[in-house]
Design a protein around this motif. Structure first.
Motif, PDB file in Angstrom:
ATOM      1  N   ILE A 423       9.570  -5.520 -22.018  1.00 63.80           N
ATOM      2  CA  ILE A 423       8.309  -6.269 -22.038  1.00 63.80           C
ATOM      3  C   ILE A 423       7.336  -5.630 -23.030  1.00 63.80           C
ATOM      4  N   VAL A 424       6.755  -6.454 -23.891  1.00 65.43           N
ATOM      5  CA  VAL A 424       5.676  -6.004 -24.775  1.00 65.43           C
ATOM      6  C   VAL A 424       4.533  -7.001 -24.648  1.00 65.43           C
ATOM      7  N   LYS A 425       3.345  -6.481 -24.322  1.00 67.99           N
ATOM      8  CA  LYS A 425       2.155  -7.333 -24.210  1.00 67.99           C
ATOM      9  C   LYS A 425       1.047  -6.771 -25.094  1.00 67.99           C
ATOM     10  N   GLN A 426       0.314  -7.688 -25.729  1.00 67.85           N
ATOM     11  CA  GLN A 426      -0.791  -7.277 -26.583  1.00 67.85           C
ATOM     12  C   GLN A 426      -2.019  -8.152 -26.300  1.00 67.85           C
ATOM     13  N   GLU A 427      -3.147  -7.513 -26.122  1.00 70.56           N
ATOM     14  CA  GLU A 427      -4.418  -8.223 -26.067  1.00 70.56           C
ATOM     15  C   GLU A 427      -5.161  -7.891 -27.350  1.00 70.56           C
ATOM     16  N   VAL A 428      -5.305  -8.912 -28.222  1.00 72.13           N
ATOM     17  CA  VAL A 428      -5.796  -8.717 -29.582  1.00 72.13           C
ATOM     18  C   VAL A 428      -7.203  -9.302 -29.711  1.00 72.13           C
ATOM     19  N   SER A 429      -8.108  -8.482 -30.197  1.00 75.13           N
ATOM     20  CA  SER A 429      -9.447  -8.965 -30.529  1.00 75.13           C
ATOM     21  C   SER A 429      -9.540  -9.031 -32.049  1.00 75.13           C
ATOM     22  N   LEU A 430      -9.432 -10.240 -32.597  1.00 70.41           N
ATOM     23  CA  LEU A 430      -9.387 -10.442 -34.040  1.00 70.41           C
ATOM     24  C   LEU A 430     -10.798 -10.464 -34.625  1.00 70.41           C
ATOM     25  N   LYS A 431     -10.962  -9.801 -35.765  1.00 75.60           N
ATOM     26  CA  LYS A 431     -12.249  -9.750 -36.451  1.00 75.60           C
ATOM     27  C   LYS A 431     -12.226 -10.665 -37.681  1.00 75.60           C
ATOM     28  N   GLU A 432     -13.426 -11.005 -38.188  1.00 77.34           N
ATOM     29  CA  GLU A 432     -13.536 -11.933 -39.330  1.00 77.34           C
ATOM     30  C   GLU A 432     -12.865 -11.388 -40.583  1.00 77.34           C
ATOM     31  N   ASP A 433     -12.843 -10.061 -40.741  1.00 81.10           N
ATOM     32  CA  ASP A 433     -12.240  -9.477 -41.948  1.00 81.10           C
ATOM     33  C   ASP A 433     -10.717  -9.327 -41.843  1.00 81.10           C
ATOM     34  N   GLY A 434     -10.121  -9.830 -40.759  1.00 82.66           N
ATOM     35  CA  GLY A 434      -8.674  -9.752 -40.586  1.00 82.66           C
ATOM     36  C   GLY A 434      -8.214  -8.524 -39.830  1.00 82.66           C
ATOM     37  N   SER A 435      -9.117  -7.617 -39.521  1.00 81.71           N
ATOM     38  CA  SER A 435      -8.749  -6.450 -38.711  1.00 81.71           C
ATOM     39  C   SER A 435      -8.713  -6.844 -37.240  1.00 81.71           C
ATOM     40  N   ALA A 436      -8.214  -5.946 -36.417  1.00 84.28           N
ATOM     41  CA  ALA A 436      -8.100  -6.252 -34.988  1.00 84.28           C
ATOM     42  C   ALA A 436      -8.132  -4.975 -34.174  1.00 84.28           C
ATOM     43  N   VAL A 437      -8.572  -5.119 -32.936  1.00 83.55           N
ATOM     44  CA  VAL A 437      -8.469  -4.055 -31.945  1.00 83.55           C
ATOM     45  C   VAL A 437      -7.497  -4.557 -30.875  1.00 83.55           C
ATOM     46  N   ILE A 438      -6.493  -3.733 -30.570  1.00 86.10           N
ATOM     47  CA  ILE A 438      -5.391  -4.193 -29.714  1.00 86.10           C
ATOM     48  C   ILE A 438      -5.186  -3.246 -28.539  1.00 86.10           C
ATOM     49  N   ASP A 439      -5.121  -3.821 -27.343  1.00 88.10           N
ATOM     50  CA  ASP A 439      -4.627  -3.095 -26.175  1.00 88.10           C
ATOM     51  C   ASP A 439      -3.140  -3.419 -26.052  1.00 88.10           C
ATOM     52  N   TYR A 440      -2.322  -2.396 -26.146  1.00 88.89           N
ATOM     53  CA  TYR A 440      -0.874  -2.570 -26.300  1.00 88.89           C
ATOM     54  C   TYR A 440      -0.147  -2.003 -25.083  1.00 88.89           C
ATOM     55  N   LEU A 441       0.892  -2.724 -24.628  1.00 89.94           N
ATOM     56  CA  LEU A 441       1.681  -2.301 -23.465  1.00 89.94           C
ATOM     57  C   LEU A 441       3.164  -2.533 -23.713  1.00 89.94           C
ATOM     58  N   GLU A 442       3.985  -1.531 -23.401  1.00 89.03           N
ATOM     59  CA  GLU A 442       5.448  -1.666 -23.343  1.00 89.03           C
ATOM     60  C   GLU A 442       5.898  -1.266 -21.950  1.00 89.03           C
ATOM     61  N   GLU A 443       6.861  -2.006 -21.386  1.00 91.21           N
ATOM     62  CA  GLU A 443       7.407  -1.642 -20.080  1.00 91.21           C
ATOM     63  C   GLU A 443       8.877  -2.050 -20.024  1.00 91.21           C
ATOM     64  N   TYR A 444       9.675  -1.224 -19.350  1.00 87.78           N
ATOM     65  CA  TYR A 444      11.117  -1.458 -19.309  1.00 87.78           C
ATOM     66  C   TYR A 444      11.628  -1.380 -17.871  1.00 87.78           C
ATOM     67  N   THR A 445      12.644  -2.196 -17.580  1.00 89.03           N
ATOM     68  CA  THR A 445      13.276  -2.154 -16.261  1.00 89.03           C
ATOM     69  C   THR A 445      14.796  -2.107 -16.419  1.00 89.03           C
ATOM     70  N   GLY A 446      15.463  -1.728 -15.335  1.00 92.91           N
ATOM     71  CA  GLY A 446      16.931  -1.751 -15.309  1.00 92.91           C
ATOM     72  C   GLY A 446      17.577  -0.865 -16.356  1.00 92.91           C
ATOM     73  N   VAL A 447      18.563  -1.416 -17.053  1.00 97.83           N
ATOM     74  CA  VAL A 447      19.297  -0.661 -18.073  1.00 97.83           C
ATOM     75  C   VAL A 447      18.373  -0.253 -19.216  1.00 97.83           C
ATOM     76  N   ASN A 448      17.446  -1.131 -19.596  1.00 96.74           N
ATOM     77  CA  ASN A 448      16.509  -0.793 -20.672  1.00 96.74           C
ATOM     78  C   ASN A 448      15.636   0.396 -20.280  1.00 96.74           C
ATOM     79  N   ASP A 449      15.243   0.461 -19.024  1.00 98.30           N
ATOM     80  CA  ASP A 449      14.481   1.611 -18.530  1.00 98.30           C
ATOM     81  C   ASP A 449      15.299   2.888 -18.685  1.00 98.30           C
ATOM     82  N   TYR A 450      16.578   2.840 -18.309  1.00101.63           N
ATOM     83  CA  TYR A 450      17.440   4.017 -18.444  1.00101.63           C
ATOM     84  C   TYR A 450      17.564   4.435 -19.907  1.00101.63           C
TER      85      TYR A 450
END
Length: 630
Positions: A423-450
């Motif tokens: 799982i990858v989730k991003q909360e992106v706050s886009l700015k007028e100049d094309g830059s962004a501030v991002i809250d980023y999350l990765e999470e793994y379960t099962g075999v991917n977690d291992y």
């Protein structure tokens, strides 16, 4: 006088014979050099196996298996592959004697292997093997160059059979380099019945009698190389093999194994006290089971040790608990004993970690690993590897196994895709100049977690941060303020989670006049690489199902609106399911992506379906959204 004349004649005769043999051997070497095929005959090969002969003689008290290999080197790939001859064996039951090892150079010079070039090592794979006596005899071949020829002959003596009076053998008839001549000869007492079969090839043995022995011979010439493909099954599952055994039924194996187990599952007062300590805070029976599993998995370290009975007999649970170490069968035995103490019925499971045997021929050689089966819960556990969460089998799903105490064959389950999430989730706050501030999350379960826990656990916290920063830079080249928080690397009760709060990305969107163009997906789907070719020779082996989830929420700058969003994608077939959607809520764009692969192994006949599914997933990565100022 007559006696002296006879002696002289005898000496002359011996000299003539010796010279004849020497000339014959020299002619043989010259013939190998001048008449053997060249790189032009095998343009794709790194080497050619000119001769691979095996003679397995089971008529003697100590069985002897003689191997004769002659290999012609074509190029650097061949040198790299055959520069070291590696012979695996079980030290507790076998010995290896190198009878001849040398290099014949293109000019005919012979360079023999010196004693110092023959070493014995413990293989890294012993970390997960039931064979804690596993060793490798390594023969370093000298003076190799293109067009040189390797000769390596050795004798394997089997000091004691795993099951007294019985034997079995599995021999592969195809390698990743071509073979000119392959022969397997098996000699058995004439009164011994042998069960045999060939798999993935049409090759019947020639059977004849030699005195008190019955001799089986399989021979094949001009065998092409296996062409490796990405994510292909283990070679033993795709190559032709000959399997044989004198065992008639699995009940013989079960009877033998049960004879090894004496007081292995008994517990003493100290172990009972530890069990109570570990389970006292548990609110349910399953909580108790998890607590015991986590203890054995994480606190009893794996160590390869030498045991009797060819490495199959475990130490007692008491010994392993006292030592705080053991191999896979020891850790399995300790867990079974601890579970029994809390009233949970658990049994040992014999399994093959390296490949998936079909178990049509009865042989103890079909197994090299031990795990645990919970009878009433119908659940398999593998306490061998630290980092494997309760109920997860990283590489042992969908495999045929033997449950010796239950007196049955079974098959391990394949986990549903939804249990193996990335799982990858991003909360992106886009700015007028094309830059962004991002809250980023990765999470793994099962075999991917291992998998990811296993990777991160090898490094220090600082190194873990560096790995994450390098990964982030592939999707966000201009990212700064990347301060990852990593949770669960060493916690068997928590899935691995990585968060990066308020990551700043300078060029998140590209300015195009009054438009901003942005790509929400960013990171490619790694599975797409395995369907690059038009056709497939072998199945795609993924070892587990998977569920890839991506969600990106993009908050637009004030005064901006959506100019263009790609169309929704939905695709479902026998291989899996793909969906990608783009929606607008108020001043926010939400991108949802989900790719489920429902098969552990994708058959060749379904390759086109896999290519279609993963190809479409690759298209989503390229998709862009356009936004403009109102």
């Amino acid at each position: 006088m007559l006696k002296d004349s006879c002696k002289i004649l005898l000496i002359i005769s011996l000299l003539i014979i010796s010279c004849t043999i020497g000339v014959s051997a020299a002619e043989g070497l010259n013939s190998l050099i001048t008449n053997s095929p060249s790189q032009a005959d095998y343009p794709e090969a790194g080497a050619l196996v000119l001769k691979d002969y095996i003679v397995a003689d089971y008529t003697k008290k100590e069985a002897e298996i003689y191997q004769d290999n002659i290999i012609k080197i074509f190029n650097k790939r061949g040198i790299k592959k055959f520069g070291e001859f590696k012979i695996r064996f079980d030290k507790s039951a076998e010995s290896i004697e190198i009878t001849e090892a040398k290099t014949i150079k293109p000019d005919g010079t012979v360079v023999k292997v010196k004693p110092k070039d023959i070493k014995e090592i413990t293989p890294p794979s012993a970390n997960n093997s039931v064979y804690s006596d596993a060793r490798i005899k390594v023969v370093t071949i000298p003076a190799l160059e293109p067009r040189s020829i390797i000769v390596c002959k050795y004798l394997r003596k089997v000091k004691k059979a795993t099951i007294n009076g019985e034997f079995s053998l599995i021999e592969r008839f195809q390698y990743t380099e071509p073979i000119k001549n392959k022969k397997l000869i098996v000699k058995v007492p004439s009164d011994k019945e042998v069960n045999y079969r060939t798999k993935l090839m049409d090759l019947e043995p020639i059977i004849k009698r030699e005195g008190e022995a019955k001799v089986y011979t399989w021979q094949k010439e001009d065998i092409p190389a296996i062409v490796p493909e990405p994510a292909m099954p283990p070679l033993m599952n795709v190559a032709p093999v000959v399997e044989l055994s004198t065992l008639k039924s699995w009940s013989q194996v079960i009877q033998w194994y049960n004879g090894l187990i004496d007081n292995q599952y008994k517990v003493n007062d100290k172990l009972k006290t530890k069990i109570k300590e570990l389970t006292k805070a548990a609110k349910s029976k399953e909580d108790k089971m998890i607590a015991l599993y986590n203890y054995v998995t994480s606190q009893i370290r794996y160590v390869g040790l030498e045991y009797g009975i060819s490495g199959y007999k475990p130490h007692t649970a008491i010994e392993t608990y006292q030592n705080k170490y053991g191999d896979c069968k020891d850790k399995a035995t300790l867990l079974i004993a601890m579970l029994k103490e809390i009233g949970v019925k658990a049994e040992p499971v014999l399994i093959n970690r390296s490949w998936n045997p079909d178990l049509e021929i009865v042989s103890i050689n079909q197994f090299n690993h031990m795990i645990v089966y919970l009878v009433n819960e119908d659940k398999y556990l593998d306490p061998t590897n630290n980092g494997t969460m309760y109920g997860v089998l990283p590489g042992d799903q969908g495999k045929k196994v033997l449950l010796p105490l239950a007196n049955k064959l079974a098959q391990t389950p394949i986990m549903a895709a939804k249990l193996n999430q990335s799982i990858v989730k991003q909360e992106v706050s886009l700015k007028e100049d094309g830059s962004a501030v991002i809250d980023y999350l990765e999470e793994y379960t099962g075999v991917n977690d291992y998998i990811f826990k296993d990777i991160y656990s090898r490094y220090t916290p600082k190194q873990q941060e560096l790995i994450i920063k390098q990964g982030i830079s592939r999707g966000f080249a201009s990212a700064n303020g990347v301060n990852p928080i990593i949770l669960g690397v060493d916690d068997l009760n928590q899935n691995l989670k990585v968060t990066i709060p308020e990551m700043k990305v300078r060029n998140y969107a590209k300015s195009m006049g009054n438009l901003l163009a942005l790509s929400p997906m960013r990171f490619p789907v790694s599975l797409a690489q395995i369907v690059a070719s038009e056709k497939r020779i072998y199945p795609i082996y993924l070892s587990s199902t998977s569920d890839i989830v991506r969600r990106v929420e993009i908050q637009l700058p004030q005064g901006y609106k959506v100019n263009y969003m790609p169309e929704e994608i939905k695709l479902e077939n026998k291989v899996g399911k793909l969906s990608a959607s783009y929606t607008k809520e108020n001043n926010k764009i939400i991108f949802d992506f989900n790719l489920k692969i429902n098969k552990q192994e994708i058959e060749v006949e379904n390759y086109k379906l896999a290519k279609e599914l993963l190809g479409q997933a690759g298209v989503v990565v390229q998709n862009q959204i356009l936004v403009e100022k109102k």
